[in-house]
Design an enzyme around this catalytic site. Structure first.
Site, PDB file in Angstrom:
ATOM      1  N   ARG A   1     103.246  88.541  56.548  1.00 31.79           N
ATOM      2  CA  ARG A   1     103.570  88.940  55.188  1.00 31.79           C
ATOM      3  C   ARG A   1     103.798  87.764  54.246  1.00 31.79           C
ATOM      4  O   ARG A   1     103.838  87.942  53.013  1.00 31.79           O
ATOM      5  CB  ARG A   1     104.860  89.784  55.193  1.00 31.79           C
ATOM      6  CG  ARG A   1     104.701  91.252  55.513  1.00 31.79           C
ATOM      7  CD  ARG A   1     104.029  92.040  54.398  1.00 31.79           C
ATOM      8  NE  ARG A   1     104.566  91.739  53.087  1.00 31.79           N
ATOM      9  CZ  ARG A   1     105.639  92.331  52.559  1.00 31.79           C
ATOM     10  NH1 ARG A   1     106.297  93.243  53.253  1.00 31.79           N
ATOM     11  NH2 ARG A   1     106.054  92.018  51.357  1.00 31.79           N
TER      12      ARG A   1
ATOM     13  N   TYR B   1     107.399 112.100  46.925  1.00 32.31           N
ATOM     14  CA  TYR B   1     107.212 110.781  46.315  1.00 32.31           C
ATOM     15  C   TYR B   1     106.508 110.890  44.966  1.00 32.31           C
ATOM     16  O   TYR B   1     106.863 110.199  44.008  1.00 32.31           O
ATOM     17  CB  TYR B   1     106.406 109.877  47.245  1.00 32.31           C
ATOM     18  CG  TYR B   1     107.194 109.310  48.395  1.00 32.31           C
ATOM     19  CD1 TYR B   1     108.052 108.235  48.215  1.00 32.31           C
ATOM     20  CD2 TYR B   1     107.082 109.854  49.675  1.00 32.31           C
ATOM     21  CE1 TYR B   1     108.777 107.698  49.270  1.00 32.31           C
ATOM     22  CE2 TYR B   1     107.797 109.328  50.742  1.00 32.31           C
ATOM     23  CZ  TYR B   1     108.645 108.255  50.526  1.00 32.31           C
ATOM     24  OH  TYR B   1     109.366 107.732  51.580  1.00 32.31           O
TER      25      TYR B   1
ATOM     26  N   ARG C   1     109.483  94.636  59.970  1.00 32.73           N
ATOM     27  CA  ARG C   1     110.288  93.508  59.504  1.00 32.73           C
ATOM     28  C   ARG C   1     111.199  92.901  60.569  1.00 32.73           C
ATOM     29  O   ARG C   1     111.698  91.796  60.380  1.00 32.73           O
ATOM     30  CB  ARG C   1     111.126  93.948  58.293  1.00 32.73           C
ATOM     31  CG  ARG C   1     110.310  94.159  57.032  1.00 32.73           C
ATOM     32  CD  ARG C   1     111.196  94.586  55.883  1.00 32.73           C
ATOM     33  NE  ARG C   1     111.736  95.927  56.079  1.00 32.73           N
ATOM     34  CZ  ARG C   1     112.713  96.451  55.352  1.00 32.73           C
ATOM     35  NH1 ARG C   1     113.282  95.729  54.401  1.00 32.73           N
ATOM     36  NH2 ARG C   1     113.133  97.684  55.569  1.00 32.73           N
TER      37      ARG C   1
ATOM     38  N   ARG D   1     107.580 102.701  63.439  1.00 35.98           N
ATOM     39  CA  ARG D   1     107.652 101.426  62.725  1.00 35.98           C
ATOM     40  C   ARG D   1     107.696 100.252  63.693  1.00 35.98           C
ATOM     41  O   ARG D   1     108.414  99.263  63.455  1.00 35.98           O
ATOM     42  CB  ARG D   1     108.858 101.373  61.784  1.00 35.98           C
ATOM     43  CG  ARG D   1     108.788 102.342  60.621  1.00 35.98           C
ATOM     44  CD  ARG D   1     109.951 102.126  59.675  1.00 35.98           C
ATOM     45  NE  ARG D   1     110.055 103.195  58.691  1.00 35.98           N
ATOM     46  CZ  ARG D   1     111.189 103.601  58.128  1.00 35.98           C
ATOM     47  NH1 ARG D   1     112.326 103.006  58.457  1.00 35.98           N
ATOM     48  NH2 ARG D   1     111.207 104.564  57.248  1.00 35.98           N
TER      49      ARG D   1
ATOM     50  N   ASP E   1     100.466 102.777  55.530  1.00 34.19           N
ATOM     51  CA  ASP E   1     101.611 103.417  54.894  1.00 34.19           C
ATOM     52  C   ASP E   1     101.232 104.845  54.538  1.00 34.19           C
ATOM     53  O   ASP E   1     100.068 105.119  54.190  1.00 34.19           O
ATOM     54  CB  ASP E   1     102.032 102.658  53.638  1.00 34.19           C
ATOM     55  CG  ASP E   1     103.350 103.184  53.074  1.00 34.19           C
ATOM     56  OD1 ASP E   1     104.415 102.754  53.580  1.00 34.19           O
ATOM     57  OD2 ASP E   1     103.325 104.045  52.180  1.00 34.19           O
TER      58      ASP E   1
END
Length: 358
Positions: free
Chosen positions: A55, A168, A46, A42, A91
């Site tokens: 974003r 998921y 963020r 990652r 992703d």
């Protein structure tokens, strides 16, 4: 050879863009390196204000699906941290959406599927997508990223492994106990196996598309396989990971496997056949060295929370890990899981500097 001409295999290897910094690729091949290569799971995310700026006027999924933006996100840690390998910004659930499930991302809940897979009929309704038609934006992002990297470092592609994708699809969202997918495992294993088979075919096609687009290696994220005991891992996760690795073995790119909570599964993970095993922070690296044979790479395993402490504490942890892995060919420095949003960019930069100056 399974009927694949040598000329095609050779051509695929020729398509791979050459790189100046090949420490990561050498480590993947189990070769000696002057120092461990480093990248961060990652690593574009963020914790970076520059990522937040990307974003600001778009959604996460649109960022993934817009090649120019995805390439910009991919390059952020290359330019800001100086890491030794890039990973394409995307992703793991992109191929699942392509199979026909509506995918929603929210800032608070993360990814969710409003219509999860719960029955055999639900599984049979899923398609095996044409990767270029449904996920060609990933291939375009790979090509654009390589163009901007301009041969400095390699580029990793990735996918979720079938079991993690199935969690998921069945749970419908991130789960704490994986009760729904395990309920299917115990009550209707045939349906779960059918779902895993369809996910496997999708992942193989998806990764082959990434190889053709120019990735230098690929990582399989079987993040939630750590929720399984070894017996169930060998039945519901390992065989499908092996199928992917075997199908991609002719493509000429190294492979890495990551499982969160992998301590009990390490002996079985080796059987998947990937070139590198990536481990989390819960496992002792000296133990990993004893379990994973020479010639196979090891990646990991700094606790992501260590980047939230002091610089001295981080330095101590990095030096400990480097000492534990000293002399081991094929070692790649990484976190034991994704970097946390609270992490400061300066600490990430310091981490990279510590490893690269080792």
């Amino acid at each position: 050879m399974n009927g694949i001409p040598i000329s095609i295999k050779t051509e695929r290897k020729k398509m791979r863009p050459s790189v100046k910094n090949d420490l990561f690729l050498k480590a993947c091949r189990g070769e000696a390196t002057s120092r461990p290569p480093i990248w961060i799971m990652r690593q574009a995310g963020r914790y970076m204000p520059e990522y937040q700026a990307l974003r600001k006027n778009t959604t996460f999924l649109n960022l993934c699906k817009t090649p120019d933006l995805a390439a910009s996100a991919t390059l952020l840690p290359v330019d800001m941290l100086g890491i030794d390998v890039a990973i394409i910004f995307s992703d793991i659930l992109v191929p699942v959406e392509a199979m026909g499930l509506e995918l929603i991302f929210s800032e608070k809940k993360g990814p969710s599927f409003p219509s999860p897979v719960r029955t055999r009929k639900d599984v049979e309704a899923l398609c095996t997508p044409d990767p270029l038609e449904k996920t060609g934006f990933v291939a375009q992002a790979i090509k654009e990223s390589n163009r901007r990297i301009d041969g400095r470092i390699p580029l990793i592609g990735f996918s979720g492994s079938p079991f993690t994708l199935a969690t998921y699809m069945v749970e419908g969202e991130i789960s704490k106990d994986f009760s729904r997918v395990k309920k299917m495992m115990f009550q209707d294993p045939d349906t779960l196996h059918l779902l895993l088979e369809r996910a496997t075919k999708t992942v193989i096609d998806y990764l082959k598309m990434q190889v053709d687009a120019g990735i230098h290696a690929y990582q399989l994220f079987d993040t939630w396989a750590g929720s399984l005991n070894p017996v169930h891992y060998r039945e519901f996760a390992l065989p499908y990971t092996k199928k992917i690795v075997e199908a991609l073995s002719r493509e000429g790119v190294p492979s890495l496997l990551y499982v969160n909570g992998s301590c009990a599964l390490l002996p079985d993970m080796i059987q998947a056949g990937t070139d590198v095993i990536s481990v989390d922070w819960r496992v002792s690296l000296p133990m990993v060295r004893n379990i994973i044979p020479e010639g196979k790479g090891i990646q990991g395993n700094l606790d992501p929370v260590s980047l939230l402490g002091t610089s001295e504490a981080l330095k101590k942890e990095v030096h400990r890990i480097l000492a534990e892995m000293k002399g081991r060919k094929g070692y790649i420095f990484n976190l034991g899981h994704g970097i946390l949003p609270e992490t400061s960019v300066s600490m990430a930069q310091y981490l990279v500097k510590l490893v690269q100056e080792s």
